[in-house]
Design a protein around this motif. Structure first.
Motif, PDB file in Angstrom:
ATOM      1  N   ASP A  48      98.299 -37.669 -48.964  1.00  0.00           N
ATOM      2  CA  ASP A  48      98.815 -38.012 -47.634  1.00  0.00           C
ATOM      3  C   ASP A  48     100.314 -38.270 -47.671  1.00  0.00           C
ATOM      4  OD1 ASP A  48      96.253 -37.882 -46.438  1.00  0.00           O
ATOM      5  OD2 ASP A  48      95.796 -39.857 -47.248  1.00  0.00           O
ATOM      6  N   LEU A  49     101.052 -37.402 -48.341  1.00  0.00           N
ATOM      7  CA  LEU A  49     102.505 -37.572 -48.440  1.00  0.00           C
ATOM      8  C   LEU A  49     103.177 -36.714 -47.364  1.00  0.00           C
ATOM      9  CD1 LEU A  49     104.837 -38.841 -49.988  1.00  0.00           C
ATOM     10  CD2 LEU A  49     104.751 -36.917 -51.576  1.00  0.00           C
ATOM     11  N   PRO A  50     103.531 -37.331 -46.226  1.00  0.00           N
ATOM     12  CA  PRO A  50     104.049 -36.554 -45.099  1.00  0.00           C
ATOM     13  C   PRO A  50     105.476 -36.057 -45.284  1.00  0.00           C
ATOM     14  CG  PRO A  50     104.114 -38.876 -44.574  1.00  0.00           C
ATOM     15  CD  PRO A  50     103.451 -38.749 -45.918  1.00  0.00           C
ATOM     16  N   ARG A  51     106.197 -36.586 -46.233  1.00  0.00           N
ATOM     17  CA  ARG A  51     107.610 -36.222 -46.403  1.00  0.00           C
ATOM     18  C   ARG A  51     107.827 -34.974 -47.250  1.00  0.00           C
ATOM     19  NH1 ARG A  51     110.962 -39.090 -43.492  1.00  0.00           N
ATOM     20  NH2 ARG A  51     110.557 -41.278 -43.245  1.00  0.00           N
ATOM     21  N   ILE A  52     106.752 -34.356 -47.711  1.00  0.00           N
ATOM     22  CA  ILE A  52     106.893 -33.129 -48.483  1.00  0.00           C
ATOM     23  C   ILE A  52     106.009 -32.052 -47.881  1.00  0.00           C
ATOM     24  CG2 ILE A  52     105.165 -33.704 -50.231  1.00  0.00           C
ATOM     25  CD1 ILE A  52     107.131 -32.464 -52.292  1.00  0.00           C
ATOM     26  N   GLU A  53     106.594 -30.897 -47.633  1.00  0.00           N
ATOM     27  CA  GLU A  53     105.862 -29.764 -47.072  1.00  0.00           C
ATOM     28  C   GLU A  53     105.923 -28.618 -48.071  1.00  0.00           C
ATOM     29  OE1 GLU A  53     106.365 -26.458 -43.519  1.00  0.00           O
ATOM     30  OE2 GLU A  53     107.356 -28.377 -43.309  1.00  0.00           O
ATOM     31  N   VAL A  54     104.777 -28.024 -48.364  1.00  0.00           N
ATOM     32  CA  VAL A  54     104.704 -26.924 -49.315  1.00  0.00           C
ATOM     33  C   VAL A  54     104.422 -25.632 -48.550  1.00  0.00           C
ATOM     34  CG1 VAL A  54     103.489 -25.988 -51.314  1.00  0.00           C
ATOM     35  CG2 VAL A  54     103.873 -28.454 -51.131  1.00  0.00           C
ATOM     36  N   VAL A  55     105.303 -24.653 -48.748  1.00  0.00           N
ATOM     37  CA  VAL A  55     105.145 -23.323 -48.165  1.00  0.00           C
ATOM     38  C   VAL A  55     104.709 -22.428 -49.313  1.00  0.00           C
ATOM     39  CG1 VAL A  55     106.249 -21.429 -46.949  1.00  0.00           C
ATOM     40  CG2 VAL A  55     106.935 -23.791 -46.465  1.00  0.00           C
TER      41      VAL A  55
END
Length: 57
Positions: A48-55
């Motif tokens: 639940d780490l909202p500050r990292i987005e993986v594409v």
């Protein structure tokens, strides 16, 4: 952060990214084209780490 040339990252590397993302006061970190184990480790230890987005690739 574009990681298409990175073929492997271990838990210590993913931890460094997660800690950096958690330290952001605003915005988010976007990781593009990571090696396959990076999203798996993130989901395992920081689901639940909202500050990292993986594409993904």
């Amino acid at each position: 952060m574009e990681l298409s040339n990175v073929s492997f990252v271990d838990v210590a590397g993913v931890t460094a990214l997660a800690v950096t993302a958690m330290g952001l006061t605003e915005g988010r970190m976007v990781v593009e084209h990571p090696p396959p184990q990076l999203p798996r480790v993130l989901e395992m230890f920081w689901p639940d780490l909202p500050r990292i987005e993986v594409v993904r690739r």
